[in-house]
Each structure stands twice: as structure tokens, then as C-alpha cells.
Write an enzyme that holds these catalytic residues in place. Structure first.
Site, mmCIF file in Angstrom:
data_model
loop_
_atom_site.group_PDB
_atom_site.id
_atom_site.type_symbol
_atom_site.label_atom_id
_atom_site.label_comp_id
_atom_site.label_asym_id
_atom_site.label_seq_id
_atom_site.Cartn_x
_atom_site.Cartn_y
_atom_site.Cartn_z
ATOM 1 N N ASP A 1 0.858 -1.184 0.000
ATOM 2 C CA ASP A 1 0.000 0.000 0.000
ATOM 3 C C ASP A 1 0.897 1.237 0.000
ATOM 4 O OD1 ASP A 1 -2.943 1.060 0.683
ATOM 5 O OD2 ASP A 1 -1.483 2.209 1.862
ATOM 6 N N ASP B 1 -2.392 9.293 -10.343
ATOM 7 C CA ASP B 1 -2.217 8.255 -11.358
ATOM 8 C C ASP B 1 -0.750 8.122 -11.751
ATOM 9 O OD1 ASP B 1 -4.920 7.815 -11.317
ATOM 10 O OD2 ASP B 1 -5.333 8.882 -13.190
ATOM 11 N N ASN C 1 -3.563 12.741 -3.878
ATOM 12 C CA ASN C 1 -4.780 13.000 -4.650
ATOM 13 C C ASN C 1 -5.450 14.291 -4.206
ATOM 14 O OD1 ASN C 1 -4.826 10.885 -6.487
ATOM 15 N ND2 ASN C 1 -5.798 9.473 -5.045
ATOM 16 N N ASP D 1 -4.774 2.028 -4.343
ATOM 17 C CA ASP D 1 -3.314 2.098 -4.301
ATOM 18 C C ASP D 1 -2.717 0.839 -3.696
ATOM 19 O OD1 ASP D 1 -4.408 2.667 -1.809
ATOM 20 O OD2 ASP D 1 -2.687 3.882 -1.183
#
Length: 338
Positions: A224, A241, A232, A267
Site C-alpha cells: 500500500d 495516477d 490526490n 493504491d
């Protein structure tokens, strides 16, 4: 050979035909070409008689003449070679010939014939000498033309088949390529290029079955990204991204060819490590964390689970790895807060 002049010889042959009604009927009505050639003492050949079928092709001017008088030199010489062979062997011979001749207007025409020539002996002073050649020639020009047309048609068909075959092969290659692309799309995550969740789960079950069958180890890493939500929220989803793609590339770069990387969701990434025990898995996890920092400038947390006898599916392995991942993230959070 008689010493009569050519015209008298021709007349003598004509009179002989007239004297035998059946032969006369045969001579005049036989559909194929019939001819009588006189063998001259100097080795040349003169047409002494020809039936109407033959005269329709080359005309009456051929009578009493050598072949070269009504045929191109090359055709005449080719036929002369056959005549000489027949005289030398003193036996009938059959052959197919392609010859040219001049029609009544002097135009050069071509044709094909199946020819039989028979040596005849008519010399009182030398009964063994061949004095004449009697020939029958079947005109097969139309047959040759039909064969040529058929050959051209077959060649055209073969060319068309080759073209269609090439087109089909090209279409098959395109289809194979397209199918490969579709399969790739069905198994790959569109953003990161690693396996999608559905496919990594299928691969995981396959590796579990293989590990049990051969008694080998298998480990799973659950990964992770740390602080990914902050990326974000502060930089936008496009930046997020880009981070995911960099991390996926860094992970793939650090793995063995036999290791399998998949995006598990958001993620999170799941990695299958065939033939790897817990120690190998921990070493791999540390290497991945280092590569992520170096190549993607991102910190990652890793949870590890190694196959146990009671694991019957990837779900149990992934669940334990996920618990280890949560524990690692809590530890990482405490270290960051401290």
C-alpha cells in the site's frame, strides 16, 4: 525412283487414285491431312500429293514443291529433320509438331499436328531404298489452344488462390494480434500495466495448487502507498495516477521473472512470490521499499503472508498479508507522529 518429270509423276499418282474407287473415296473424304512426299536423290523432299483436307490448309501451290516454298525456313527444316529420321530408320514414326505455313494470301499461320509418316519403297533398281513418305497429320491446334486457355485459367486461379491465401493469412495474423490485445486488456490494469485483480487472483489460485502439488513454498506481499490520499487531495488525481504508474514500474523492476504483480485495488498491489519462504519474502519486501523510494520517490508499506497447510485459497493468504500491511501502516504512522 522414277525418272518421270514431277508433273507426270503427279498425274500418275492421280490416275492411280482414280483407278481405285474406295481409295479415291478415302483420299477425298478423309478428315485428316494426308500427303505423299517424294524423297529426292539429293536428300531434298518434294510434295507429290495432298488430299483436299491438306490442300485446304496450304493450297494447291504446294504440289510439286519443296516445303520451303510454302513454309518458313525454320518450320520446313524442323519437318525435314523428321523426314530424314524416318528415311534413315526406314520405320514409321509418330511425333507432334508445331509448324508455321503461308496461307493463300501469303500470311504466316501457326498450327499443331499429331503426325504419322511411313516410309515407302518404289524403286525397281533398289527395292530397299525409301522413295516416298506417306503421312497423316491430325490438326490439334484447337486442342492446344484449349489447353493453353485452360493453363492460363489455372494460373489465374492459382494466383487468385495465392492472393486469397495471403489475405487470409494476413487476416489470421491480425486476428491473432487482436485476440492477444484483447486478452491483454482483459488481464491487465489499464493504468499501471500490471495484472488486474481478477487475473492476479486466478494466478494466485494456480500458484497455490502448484505449491501444494510439488511441496514448495509460496509467499504473498500486500503493498500500500503511504500518504497516497494526500497526493490526490493536494495535487489532483492525475498526479496520483502518475505516482501509481511510477510505483508499479519500480516494483516490477525489482521482481524476478517468476514473480507476479497485480493491482489489487486503489493504491494496493498484491505480489505472488513462487518458491519463496518467509525469509525470502521479507528480503524482497525490503528491496521493493528501497526501489520505490529510489525510483518513484514514494514510501510503501508491505504485509507478508506465507502459505500454510490450512490455507485453501488466495483469500486466506491475502487476508493475513492485509493484516500485516495494516500493522505495518500503523507502525509507520506512529513513527511519523513520534
Amino acid at each position: 525412283m522414277t525418272d518421270e518429270p514431277p508433273q507426270q509423276t503427279l498425274q500418275s499418282f492421280h490416275d492411280a487414285l482414280m483407278a481405285h474407287p474406295l481409295i479415291r473415296e478415302l483420299w477425298h473424304h478423309f478428315p485428316e491431312n494426308m500427303f505423299l512426299v517424294r524423297v529426292e536423290e539429293d536428300g531434298h523432299f518434294t510434295v507429290e500429293a495432298a488430299n483436299p483436307a491438306q490442300l485446304d490448309i496450304v493450297g494447291r501451290e504446294c504440289l510439286g514443291q519443296p516445303l520451303s516454298a510454302f513454309m518458313p525456313a525454320a518450320s520446313a527444316e524442323a519437318i525435314y529433320a523428321r523426314y530424314r529420321e524416318c528415311v534413315a530408320r526406314d520405320k514409321p514414326i509418330r511425333y507432334e509438331e508445331h509448324a508455321a505455313f503461308f496461307d493463300e494470301h501469303g500470311n504466316e499461320q501457326y498450327g499443331y499436328w499429331l503426325t504419322l509418316i511411313v516410309p515407302l519403297h518404289n524403286a525397281a533398281d533398289d527395292p530397299q531404298r525409301v522413295t516416298h513418305l506417306f503421312g497423316i497429320a491430325q490438326n490439334v491446334t484447337e486442342l492446344h489452344q484449349a489447353r493453353d486457355a485452360l493453363e492460363r485459367h489455372n494460373q489465374a486461379l492459382e494466383a487468385r488462390v495465392e492472393q486469397r491465401t495471403a489475405e487470409l493469412q494476413h487476416a489470421n495474423r491480425e486476428l491473432t494480434l487482436l485476440n492477444g490485445q484483447l486478452e491483454e486488456m482483459a488481464t491487465r490494469d489499464f493504468l499501471t500495466g500490471c495484472y488486474n485483480r481478477r487475473h492476479i487472483e486466478a494466478l494466485g489460485q494456480r500458484e497455490i495448487d502448484r505449491a501444494r502439488r510439488y511441496g514448495i513454498s509460496l509467499s504473498v506481499l500486500m503493498i500500500d502507498l503511504d500518504a497516497f490520499k494526500q497526493v490526490n487531495d493536494t495535487q489532483g488525481h492525475a498526479a496520483g495516477d502518475a505516482v501509481l504508474k511510477r510505483v508499479a514500474a519500480s516494483l516490477q523492476d525489482a521482481l524476478r521473472d517468476s514473480d507476479l504483480l497485480g493491482r489489487f485495488g486503489g493504491d494496493e498491489f498484491l505480489i505472488l512470490l513462487p518458491e519463496s519462504g518467509s525469509d525470502d519474502a521479507r528480503a524482497t519486501a525490503e528491496r521493493l521499499q528501497q526501489r520505490a523510494r529510489e525510483l518513484a520517490a514514494v514510501s510503501i508499506s508491505v504485509g507478508i503472508a506465507t502459505l500454510r497447510p490450512d490455507d485453501d485459497s488466495l483469500d486466506s493468504l491475502a487476508a493475513r498479508a492485509d493484516q500485516q500491511l495494516l500493522a505495518a501502516k500503523r507502525e509507520h504512522h506512529r513513527e511519523a507522529s513520534g
